[in-house]
Design a protein around this motif. Structure first.
Motif, mmCIF file in Angstrom:
data_model
loop_
_atom_site.group_PDB
_atom_site.id
_atom_site.type_symbol
_atom_site.label_atom_id
_atom_site.label_comp_id
_atom_site.label_asym_id
_atom_site.label_seq_id
_atom_site.Cartn_x
_atom_site.Cartn_y
_atom_site.Cartn_z
ATOM 1 N N ASP A 199 9.289 8.621 11.427
ATOM 2 C CA ASP A 199 9.368 7.224 11.892
ATOM 3 C C ASP A 199 8.186 6.334 12.141
ATOM 4 N N SER A 200 7.073 6.898 11.593
ATOM 5 C CA SER A 200 5.881 6.083 11.867
ATOM 6 C C SER A 200 4.745 6.829 10.845
ATOM 7 N N THR A 211 8.370 26.475 13.356
ATOM 8 C CA THR A 211 8.335 25.244 12.545
ATOM 9 C C THR A 211 9.157 24.167 13.123
ATOM 10 N N ALA A 212 10.566 24.461 13.478
ATOM 11 C CA ALA A 212 11.522 23.698 13.815
ATOM 12 C C ALA A 212 11.245 23.153 15.136
ATOM 13 N N GLU A 213 10.527 23.891 16.068
ATOM 14 C CA GLU A 213 10.134 23.341 17.539
ATOM 15 C C GLU A 213 9.021 22.326 17.179
ATOM 16 N N GLN A 214 8.182 22.835 16.188
ATOM 17 C CA GLN A 214 6.799 21.812 16.091
ATOM 18 C C GLN A 214 7.346 20.313 15.602
ATOM 19 N N HIS A 215 8.515 20.806 14.889
ATOM 20 C CA HIS A 215 8.841 19.384 14.108
ATOM 21 C C HIS A 215 9.460 18.603 15.204
ATOM 22 N N TYR A 216 10.250 18.951 15.991
ATOM 23 C CA TYR A 216 11.050 18.270 17.065
ATOM 24 C C TYR A 216 10.335 18.422 18.635
ATOM 25 N N MET A 220 0.903 -1.294 -0.227
ATOM 26 C CA MET A 220 0.063 -0.048 -0.055
ATOM 27 C C MET A 220 0.938 1.297 -0.066
ATOM 28 N N SER A 221 0.606 2.246 -0.916
ATOM 29 C CA SER A 221 1.147 3.398 -0.827
ATOM 30 C C SER A 221 1.071 4.134 0.385
ATOM 31 N N GLU A 222 2.059 4.892 0.678
ATOM 32 C CA GLU A 222 2.064 5.839 2.043
ATOM 33 C C GLU A 222 3.101 7.070 1.671
ATOM 34 N N ARG A 223 2.910 7.888 2.611
ATOM 35 C CA ARG A 223 3.684 9.069 2.275
ATOM 36 C C ARG A 223 4.477 9.413 3.702
ATOM 37 N N THR A 224 5.778 9.967 3.263
ATOM 38 C CA THR A 224 6.691 10.078 4.347
ATOM 39 C C THR A 224 7.353 11.665 4.254
ATOM 40 N N LEU A 225 7.748 12.359 5.484
ATOM 41 C CA LEU A 225 8.406 13.588 5.414
ATOM 42 C C LEU A 225 9.793 13.417 5.341
ATOM 43 N N VAL A 226 10.565 14.103 4.426
ATOM 44 C CA VAL A 226 11.885 13.802 4.315
ATOM 45 C C VAL A 226 12.360 15.271 4.466
ATOM 46 N N LEU A 227 13.556 15.406 5.219
ATOM 47 C CA LEU A 227 14.233 16.864 5.321
ATOM 48 C C LEU A 227 15.758 16.467 4.987
ATOM 49 N N VAL A 228 16.259 17.258 3.885
ATOM 50 C CA VAL A 228 17.748 17.128 3.864
ATOM 51 C C VAL A 228 18.177 18.459 4.799
ATOM 52 N N LYS A 229 18.615 18.166 5.676
ATOM 53 C CA LYS A 229 19.040 19.288 6.804
ATOM 54 C C LYS A 229 20.064 20.187 6.278
ATOM 55 N N PRO A 230 20.377 21.256 6.928
ATOM 56 C CA PRO A 230 21.161 22.159 6.441
ATOM 57 C C PRO A 230 22.826 21.717 6.114
ATOM 58 N N ASP A 231 22.934 20.740 7.096
ATOM 59 C CA ASP A 231 24.304 20.314 6.704
ATOM 60 C C ASP A 231 24.374 19.702 5.267
ATOM 61 N N GLU A 263 2.303 11.938 9.041
ATOM 62 C CA GLU A 263 0.950 12.778 8.831
ATOM 63 C C GLU A 263 1.271 14.015 9.547
ATOM 64 N N ARG A 264 1.555 13.957 10.993
ATOM 65 C CA ARG A 264 1.789 15.202 11.719
ATOM 66 C C ARG A 264 2.951 15.925 11.024
ATOM 67 N N GLU A 265 4.087 15.472 10.732
ATOM 68 C CA GLU A 265 5.251 16.364 9.924
ATOM 69 C C GLU A 265 4.896 16.891 8.592
ATOM 70 N N ILE A 266 3.924 16.267 7.986
ATOM 71 C CA ILE A 266 3.705 16.569 6.424
ATOM 72 C C ILE A 266 2.699 17.847 6.911
ATOM 73 N N LYS A 267 1.785 17.852 7.808
ATOM 74 C CA LYS A 267 0.939 19.113 7.951
ATOM 75 C C LYS A 267 2.057 20.236 8.380
#
Ligand code: CMP
Length: 136
Positions: free
Chosen positions: A120-121, A45-50, A1-12, A126-130
């Motif tokens: 990671d889940s 945004t960063a504080e929400q994400h982490y 089943m297809s699913e979505r994930t949030l990926v970041l290429v971080k500043p480094d 879903e939370r991170e994509i939002k």
């Protein structure tokens, strides 16, 4: 089943010119790009994400780092996209956990500067994509 994930290429990863390398690995794996944006994250945004790391000793440094320069945020989709990208990324510690052949194992040395993030889940995804792509 297809699913979505949030990926970041971080500043480094952006600073080191590894955006193309990361995207090439995602595409070669057979995953698709559903959204992609270069941006500098603001603190909220960063504080929400982490949020789950709030209170940990590395939290402030992590938020400083992630807001310290442009990053690339992506939504990646495909069959088992969440574990598939985590397999590509390798373990959180680029030396102790990530193995050669993974993004972190091939390019990273330090746990904070580990180049990429992947949800990671399904709930995290879903939370991170939002957070990063509220209109998607
Ligand atoms: P990421 O997958 O984005 O999720 C949380 C991030 O916190 C992690 O990658 C690392 O960049 C960072 N991190 C985790 N553990 C530590 C640590 N012990 N010291 C510094 N940074 C850490």
């Amino acid at each position: 089943m297809s699913e979505r994930t949030l990926v970041l290429v971080k500043p480094d990863g952006v600073e080191r010119g590894l955006v193309g390398e990361v995207i090439a690995r995602i595409e070669r794996k057979g995953l698709k790009l559903a959204a992609l944006e270069l941006r500098t994250a603001d603190r909220a945004t960063a504080e929400q994400h982490y949020a789950e790391h709030d209170g940990k000793p590395f939290y402030k440094d992590l938020v400083d780092f992630i807001t310290g320069g442009p990053l690339v945020a992506l939504v990646v989709e495909g069959t088992r996209a969440i574990p598939a990208f985590r397999q590509l990324a390798g373990g959180t510690d680029p030396v102790e956990k990530a193995t050669p052949g993974t993004i972190r194992g091939d390019f990273g040395l330090e746990v904070q500067y580990n180049l990429v993030h992947g949800s990671d889940s399904p709930e995290s995804a879903e939370r991170e994509i939002k957070i990063w792509f509220p209109n998607l």
